[in-house]
Write a protein that holds these residues in place. Structure first.
Motif, PDB file in Angstrom:
ATOM      1  N   SER A 121       1.442  13.047 -10.354  1.00  0.00           N
ATOM      2  CA  SER A 121       1.444  12.538  -8.984  1.00  0.00           C
ATOM      3  C   SER A 121       2.662  13.111  -8.282  1.00  0.00           C
TER       4      SER A 121
ATOM      5  N   LEU B  57       5.083   6.578  -7.321  1.00  0.00           N
ATOM      6  CA  LEU B  57       3.777   6.054  -7.711  1.00  0.00           C
ATOM      7  C   LEU B  57       3.940   4.614  -8.185  1.00  0.00           C
TER       8      LEU B  57
ATOM      9  N   ASP C  20       1.781  -0.096 -11.545  1.00  0.00           N
ATOM     10  CA  ASP C  20       0.496  -0.542 -12.077  1.00  0.00           C
ATOM     11  C   ASP C  20      -0.531   0.575 -12.022  1.00  0.00           C
ATOM     12  N   ARG C  21      -0.422   1.460 -11.040  1.00  0.00           N
ATOM     13  CA  ARG C  21      -1.352   2.581 -10.942  1.00  0.00           C
ATOM     14  C   ARG C  21      -1.066   3.614 -12.028  1.00  0.00           C
TER      15      ARG C  21
ATOM     16  N   ARG D 155      -2.435   2.365 -15.234  1.00  0.00           N
ATOM     17  CA  ARG D 155      -3.893   2.482 -15.243  1.00  0.00           C
ATOM     18  C   ARG D 155      -4.311   3.913 -15.620  1.00  0.00           C
TER      19      ARG D 155
ATOM     20  N   GLU E 229      -2.076   1.526  -0.103  1.00  0.00           N
ATOM     21  CA  GLU E 229      -2.481   2.455  -1.155  1.00  0.00           C
ATOM     22  C   GLU E 229      -2.401   3.903  -0.716  1.00  0.00           C
TER      23      GLU E 229
ATOM     24  N   ASP F  14       3.247  -4.654  -6.326  1.00  0.00           N
ATOM     25  CA  ASP F  14       2.971  -4.287  -7.715  1.00  0.00           C
ATOM     26  C   ASP F  14       4.005  -4.896  -8.634  1.00  0.00           C
TER      27      ASP F  14
END
Length: 256
Positions: free
Chosen positions: A13, A18, A21-22, A25, A185, A255
Motif C-alpha cells: 500500500s 494504511l 485493521d485493513r 485483513r 475509507e 480503527d
C-alpha cells in the motif's frame, strides 16, 4: 473477501498510513507460503508512507508475516535513506524513545514552505510536523500511533482546521463552528463541520456556500449540529471532544 488470495505473499500500500485493521485483513487474505496448493500462515504487508509535503515516500511500515496462523506481530516503520524522524511534545521538544508525540520529519525531501503562508511548514531547523502521532523505537525504527486533531489529511493533502474555520465562520445561521476529521475509507479523513446553529441555518445551503469559500480538499463534506462546542478549562476549543461528537453523530468508529 470471497476469493482465494492465498497465492499472494506480499501486499503493498502507498501514500497515507494504511489503517491497521485493513492491513491485518490483507494478511489473512494472503499466506506465508503454499503446500500442495493450500496456503498457510499470513502474508506480509508493506505500507509505503508519504505526504505531498515530503515529496512522496518517506518511510516504509512493515507488518511481518507469520508461518503459523495469523499472529498479529507488531508493525514497525523505517525511514528511507536520507530521511530522519523524531517525536516531539506539544511544545516542540524531542521526546525519549517509547513516548508518544507528534512525528516530525527532516531531510532533503521536505518542503521549504507553503506558497503564501510563511507561518506553517518546517521550523528554523528544517523539521516538519506531519500531524501523525507516534513513538520512536531503538535502532532507528518507529511506530505510528494515530492522528493529531490539529492537522488533518484529506486524500494526502494537509488541512489546518483553524484556517477553514476562519474562512467559514461568517456563514449564514452559524453562531460557532469547528472543523474536524473523521475516518474515510477512500480519503483517509473527510472533513465535518460541527456547527452551533442560529435561526435560519440549513445544512445543504451551508455546504453549497462553503464550496465557493475554500478549495476542494478543504471543504466540509458533512455537517453535525450541536447546542454548544466542547471547550477546555482555558476556554479553547476541545477539538478531540468535537471530533468524538461528530463520530458519534455519524456513526463512525476509529480503527482499533
Amino acid at each position: 473477501a470471497d476469493r482465494d488470495l492465498s497465492s499472494i505473499q506480499i501486499f503493498v500500500s502507498s501514500a497515507d498510513v494504511l489503517p491497521s485493521d485493513r492491513a491485518r485483513r490483507l494478511q489473512r487474505y494472503g499466506a506465508f507460503g503454499r503446500v500442495a496448493g493450500h496456503g498457510f500462515g499470513s502474508a506480509v504487508v508493506v505500507d509505503i508512507f508519504g505526504m505531498v509535503e515530503l515529496s512522496g515516500p518517506a518511510a516504509i511500515r512493515l507488518y511481518p508475516p507469520s508461518p503459523v496462523g495469523s499472529l498479529p506481530a507488531p508493525s514497525f516503520a523505517k525511514t528511507l535513506p536520507g530521511v530522519r524522524v523524531r517525536v516531539v511534545d506539544e511544545d516542540g521538544q524531542p521526546l525519549p524513545n517509547g513516548e508518544v508525540g507528534e512525528i516530525q520529519w527532516h531531510g532533503p525531501n521536505v518542503l521549504e514552505g507553503y506558497e503564501g503562508d510563511h507561518e506553517e511548514g518546517p521550523d528554523d531547523e528544517g523539521w516538519f510536523g506531519s500531524g501523525d502521532n507516534g513513538r520512536v523505537l531503538r535502532g532507528g525504527l518507529f511506530q505510528f500511533a494515530g492522528r493529531s486533531k490539529d492537522r488533518l489529511k484529506v486524500g494526502g493533502f494537509s488541512v489546518f482546521p483553524a484556517e477553514v474555520e476562519e474562512a467559514l465562520k461568517d456563514a449564514e445561521g452559524v453562531a460557532e463552528l469547528a472543523i474536524v476529521g473523521v475516518e474515510d475509507e477512500r480519503l483517509g479523513e473527510r472533513l465535518v463541520a460541527v456547527v452551533v446553529p442560529t435561526g435560519g441555518f440549513d445544512d445543504d445551503r451551508f455546504l453549497t456556500w462553503a464550496r465557493d469559500q475554500v478549495a476542494g480538499y478543504r471543504r466540509p463534506a458533512e455537517v453535525v449540529t450541536v447546542e454548544h462546542l466542547p471547550r477546555g478549562n482555558n476556554g479553547k476549543l476541545d477539538r478531540e471532544a468535537a471530533t468524538e461528537l461528530a463520530e458519534q453523530a455519524l456513526g463512525v468508529t476509529e480503527d482499533a
